[in-house]
Design a protein around this motif. Structure first.
Motif, PDB file in Angstrom:
ATOM      1  N   ASP A   1       0.848  -1.187   0.000  1.00 46.00           N
ATOM      2  CA  ASP A   1       0.000   0.000   0.000  1.00 46.00           C
ATOM      3  C   ASP A   1       0.886   1.240   0.000  1.00 46.00           C
ATOM      4  O   ASP A   1       1.870   1.306   0.746  1.00 46.00           O
ATOM      5  CB  ASP A   1      -0.902   0.013   1.232  1.00 46.00           C
ATOM      6  N   VAL A   2       0.537   2.207  -0.818  1.00 47.91           N
ATOM      7  CA  VAL A   2       1.299   3.448  -0.904  1.00 47.91           C
ATOM      8  C   VAL A   2       0.547   4.525  -0.131  1.00 47.91           C
ATOM      9  O   VAL A   2      -0.600   4.822  -0.434  1.00 47.91           O
ATOM     10  CB  VAL A   2       1.507   3.871  -2.371  1.00 47.91           C
ATOM     11  N   LYS A   3       1.204   5.088   0.883  1.00 46.84           N
ATOM     12  CA  LYS A   3       0.623   6.183   1.656  1.00 46.84           C
ATOM     13  C   LYS A   3       0.933   7.524   1.003  1.00 46.84           C
ATOM     14  O   LYS A   3       0.113   8.429   1.021  1.00 46.84           O
ATOM     15  CB  LYS A   3       1.165   6.194   3.084  1.00 46.84           C
ATOM     16  N   CYS A   4       2.137   7.629   0.435  1.00 50.53           N
ATOM     17  CA  CYS A   4       2.593   8.896  -0.135  1.00 50.53           C
ATOM     18  C   CYS A   4       3.717   8.609  -1.118  1.00 50.53           C
ATOM     19  O   CYS A   4       4.460   7.637  -0.955  1.00 50.53           O
ATOM     20  CB  CYS A   4       3.102   9.802   0.993  1.00 50.53           C
ATOM     21  N   LEU A   5       3.818   9.436  -2.136  1.00 56.64           N
ATOM     22  CA  LEU A   5       4.927   9.369  -3.084  1.00 56.64           C
ATOM     23  C   LEU A   5       5.646  10.711  -3.006  1.00 56.64           C
ATOM     24  O   LEU A   5       5.040  11.762  -3.239  1.00 56.64           O
ATOM     25  CB  LEU A   5       4.421   9.112  -4.502  1.00 56.64           C
ATOM     26  N   HIS A   6       6.910  10.677  -2.648  1.00 54.40           N
ATOM     27  CA  HIS A   6       7.711  11.896  -2.544  1.00 54.40           C
ATOM     28  C   HIS A   6       8.611  11.985  -3.770  1.00 54.40           C
ATOM     29  O   HIS A   6       9.349  11.047  -4.068  1.00 54.40           O
ATOM     30  CB  HIS A   6       8.554  11.869  -1.265  1.00 54.40           C
ATOM     31  N   LEU A   7       8.523  13.104  -4.480  1.00 57.53           N
ATOM     32  CA  LEU A   7       9.321  13.296  -5.690  1.00 57.53           C
ATOM     33  C   LEU A   7      10.258  14.487  -5.535  1.00 57.53           C
ATOM     34  O   LEU A   7       9.856  15.548  -5.054  1.00 57.53           O
ATOM     35  CB  LEU A   7       8.419  13.558  -6.900  1.00 57.53           C
ATOM     36  N   GLU A   8      11.498  14.273  -5.981  1.00 56.49           N
ATOM     37  CA  GLU A   8      12.493  15.339  -6.012  1.00 56.49           C
ATOM     38  C   GLU A   8      13.038  15.434  -7.428  1.00 56.49           C
ATOM     39  O   GLU A   8      12.949  14.479  -8.204  1.00 56.49           O
ATOM     40  CB  GLU A   8      13.646  15.031  -5.047  1.00 56.49           C
ATOM     41  N   HIS A   9      13.611  16.581  -7.754  1.00 55.65           N
ATOM     42  CA  HIS A   9      14.236  16.753  -9.070  1.00 55.65           C
ATOM     43  C   HIS A   9      15.456  17.650  -8.929  1.00 55.65           C
ATOM     44  O   HIS A   9      15.715  18.199  -7.855  1.00 55.65           O
ATOM     45  CB  HIS A   9      13.236  17.322 -10.080  1.00 55.65           C
ATOM     46  N   TYR A  10      16.201  17.764  -9.994  1.00 53.71           N
ATOM     47  CA  TYR A  10      17.386  18.609 -10.038  1.00 53.71           C
ATOM     48  C   TYR A  10      16.983  19.856 -10.825  1.00 53.71           C
ATOM     49  O   TYR A  10      16.951  19.824 -12.060  1.00 53.71           O
ATOM     50  CB  TYR A  10      18.505  17.849 -10.748  1.00 53.71           C
ATOM     51  N   PRO A  11      16.628  20.955 -10.138  1.00 55.76           N
ATOM     52  CA  PRO A  11      16.139  22.160 -10.830  1.00 55.76           C
ATOM     53  C   PRO A  11      17.117  22.628 -11.908  1.00 55.76           C
ATOM     54  O   PRO A  11      18.328  22.651 -11.703  1.00 55.76           O
ATOM     55  CB  PRO A  11      16.009  23.190  -9.713  1.00 55.76           C
ATOM     56  N   GLY A  12      16.576  22.988 -13.029  1.00 64.59           N
ATOM     57  CA  GLY A  12      17.381  23.429 -14.162  1.00 64.59           C
ATOM     58  C   GLY A  12      17.767  22.265 -15.057  1.00 64.59           C
ATOM     59  O   GLY A  12      17.514  22.288 -16.252  1.00 64.59           O
ATOM     60  N   MET A  13      18.367  21.239 -14.503  1.00 66.23           N
ATOM     61  CA  MET A  13      18.770  20.087 -15.305  1.00 66.23           C
ATOM     62  C   MET A  13      17.544  19.295 -15.760  1.00 66.23           C
ATOM     63  O   MET A  13      17.467  18.875 -16.912  1.00 66.23           O
ATOM     64  CB  MET A  13      19.708  19.172 -14.527  1.00 66.23           C
ATOM     65  N   THR A  14      16.595  19.089 -14.866  1.00 66.64           N
ATOM     66  CA  THR A  14      15.410  18.311 -15.220  1.00 66.64           C
ATOM     67  C   THR A  14      14.653  18.993 -16.365  1.00 66.64           C
ATOM     68  O   THR A  14      14.269  18.342 -17.337  1.00 66.64           O
ATOM     69  CB  THR A  14      14.497  18.127 -13.992  1.00 66.64           C
ATOM     70  N   GLU A  15      14.448  20.295 -16.269  1.00 71.16           N
ATOM     71  CA  GLU A  15      13.742  21.024 -17.323  1.00 71.16           C
ATOM     72  C   GLU A  15      14.505  20.959 -18.648  1.00 71.16           C
ATOM     73  O   GLU A  15      13.888  20.826 -19.710  1.00 71.16           O
ATOM     74  CB  GLU A  15      13.518  22.483 -16.900  1.00 71.16           C
ATOM     75  N   LYS A  16      15.826  21.031 -18.576  1.00 66.41           N
ATOM     76  CA  LYS A  16      16.643  20.928 -19.801  1.00 66.41           C
ATOM     77  C   LYS A  16      16.477  19.553 -20.443  1.00 66.41           C
ATOM     78  O   LYS A  16      16.365  19.432 -21.669  1.00 66.41           O
ATOM     79  CB  LYS A  16      18.116  21.188 -19.462  1.00 66.41           C
ATOM     80  N   GLN A  17      16.439  18.513 -19.624  1.00 65.43           N
ATOM     81  CA  GLN A  17      16.249  17.163 -20.158  1.00 65.43           C
ATOM     82  C   GLN A  17      14.876  17.030 -20.810  1.00 65.43           C
ATOM     83  O   GLN A  17      14.750  16.413 -21.879  1.00 65.43           O
ATOM     84  CB  GLN A  17      16.410  16.138 -19.037  1.00 65.43           C
ATOM     85  N   ILE A  18      13.846  17.593 -20.193  1.00 68.48           N
ATOM     86  CA  ILE A  18      12.504  17.543 -20.777  1.00 68.48           C
ATOM     87  C   ILE A  18      12.470  18.320 -22.088  1.00 68.48           C
ATOM     88  O   ILE A  18      11.878  17.861 -23.073  1.00 68.48           O
ATOM     89  CB  ILE A  18      11.454  18.058 -19.777  1.00 68.48           C
ATOM     90  N   GLN A  19      13.130  19.468 -22.132  1.00 66.70           N
ATOM     91  CA  GLN A  19      13.213  20.257 -23.368  1.00 66.70           C
ATOM     92  C   GLN A  19      13.832  19.424 -24.485  1.00 66.70           C
ATOM     93  O   GLN A  19      13.338  19.427 -25.622  1.00 66.70           O
ATOM     94  CB  GLN A  19      14.037  21.526 -23.131  1.00 66.70           C
ATOM     95  N   GLU A  20      14.894  18.706 -24.187  1.00 68.20           N
ATOM     96  CA  GLU A  20      15.556  17.865 -25.193  1.00 68.20           C
ATOM     97  C   GLU A  20      14.626  16.763 -25.686  1.00 68.20           C
ATOM     98  O   GLU A  20      14.596  16.446 -26.882  1.00 68.20           O
ATOM     99  CB  GLU A  20      16.849  17.283 -24.627  1.00 68.20           C
ATOM    100  N   ILE A  21      13.849  16.158 -24.782  1.00 66.57           N
ATOM    101  CA  ILE A  21      12.901  15.113 -25.168  1.00 66.57           C
ATOM    102  C   ILE A  21      11.849  15.698 -26.109  1.00 66.57           C
ATOM    103  O   ILE A  21      11.528  15.103 -27.146  1.00 66.57           O
ATOM    104  CB  ILE A  21      12.246  14.487 -23.913  1.00 66.57           C
ATOM    105  N   LEU A  22      11.326  16.872 -25.768  1.00 68.43           N
ATOM    106  CA  LEU A  22      10.324  17.503 -26.635  1.00 68.43           C
ATOM    107  C   LEU A  22      10.915  17.847 -27.996  1.00 68.43           C
ATOM    108  O   LEU A  22      10.263  17.656 -29.029  1.00 68.43           O
ATOM    109  CB  LEU A  22       9.752  18.755 -25.963  1.00 68.43           C
ATOM    110  N   GLU A  23      12.130  18.349 -28.019  1.00 66.57           N
ATOM    111  CA  GLU A  23      12.768  18.676 -29.297  1.00 66.57           C
ATOM    112  C   GLU A  23      12.971  17.436 -30.162  1.00 66.57           C
ATOM    113  O   GLU A  23      12.836  17.492 -31.390  1.00 66.57           O
ATOM    114  CB  GLU A  23      14.090  19.414 -29.050  1.00 66.57           C
ATOM    115  N   GLN A  24      13.271  16.303 -29.542  1.00 67.00           N
ATOM    116  CA  GLN A  24      13.396  15.050 -30.298  1.00 67.00           C
ATOM    117  C   GLN A  24      12.049  14.666 -30.906  1.00 67.00           C
ATOM    118  O   GLN A  24      11.988  14.221 -32.062  1.00 67.00           O
ATOM    119  CB  GLN A  24      13.904  13.926 -29.400  1.00 67.00           C
ATOM    120  N   ALA A  25      10.975  14.829 -30.134  1.00 63.90           N
ATOM    121  CA  ALA A  25       9.645  14.506 -30.649  1.00 63.90           C
ATOM    122  C   ALA A  25       9.274  15.421 -31.812  1.00 63.90           C
ATOM    123  O   ALA A  25       8.732  14.965 -32.824  1.00 63.90           O
ATOM    124  CB  ALA A  25       8.601  14.606 -29.536  1.00 63.90           C
ATOM    125  N   VAL A  26       9.580  16.698 -31.684  1.00 67.09           N
ATOM    126  CA  VAL A  26       9.281  17.665 -32.746  1.00 67.09           C
ATOM    127  C   VAL A  26      10.065  17.325 -34.012  1.00 67.09           C
ATOM    128  O   VAL A  26       9.554  17.469 -35.129  1.00 67.09           O
ATOM    129  CB  VAL A  26       9.594  19.108 -32.270  1.00 67.09           C
TER     130      VAL A  26
END
Length: 159
Positions: free
Chosen positions: A45-70
């Motif tokens: 059973d999951v009570k909570c999911l805690h998510l962390e990210h690396y600000p700046g780097m995570t957004e850059k990685q997502i940008q690259e994924i979107l550019e690949q799709a485009v």
């Protein structure tokens, strides 16, 4: 040029409004994926999911994924919203939406983006269960899905 929107945030979002916002001029289809926090994972059973990210780097990685799709499909607009912080079963965690002149490109690009988001964007996820807290690792099935795109891109001679 495709309109791209990326947000990593703690706040919830309105997936309907995000889908409607993708219908830019020339759109013939919008496809979206909405991920929610499970109440059970691997028989715990999951009570909570805690998510962390690396600000700046995570957004850059997502940008690259979107550019690949485009680059691969005819994408007019795409949105990725990913939440971080403490989320509870039933909470929205991720939204991926793609607008295209035709449904096929919208479906394929959306699936590609979520497959790569799961494996190539830096997020750390910790599940809190009644018995313990555990950091999650990328599932092999998610790696296989992303690898299949790499294989199909390498063998695609029409691009």
């Amino acid at each position: 040029m495709a309109q791209l929107k990326i947000s990593v945030q703690t706040e919830d979002f309105d997936s309907g409004a995000e889908s409607r916002a993708l219908a830019v001029a020339g759109t013939g289809g919008v496809n979206s994926f909405l991920g929610v926090v499970r109440n059970q994972n691997d028989d715990a059973d999951v009570k909570c999911l805690h998510l962390e990210h690396y600000p700046g780097m995570t957004e850059k990685q997502i940008q690259e994924i979107l550019e690949q799709a485009v680059a691969k499909w005819h994408v007019l607009a795409a949105t990725v919203i990913h939440r971080v912080g403490d989320l509870y079963p039933g909470d929205q965690i991720v939204f991926v939406g793609v607008a295209s002149p035709h449904r096929g490109d919208a479906f394929d690009a959306c699936e590609f983006i979520i497959d790569f988001l799961k494996t190539r964007a830096t997020f750390w996820k910790k599940e809190l269960t009644p018995d313990d807290d555990r950091w999650l690792v990328t599932r092999q099935s998610d790696k296989d899905a992303a690898d299949a795109w790499d294989t199909s891109a390498a063998s695609d001679t029409s691009q």
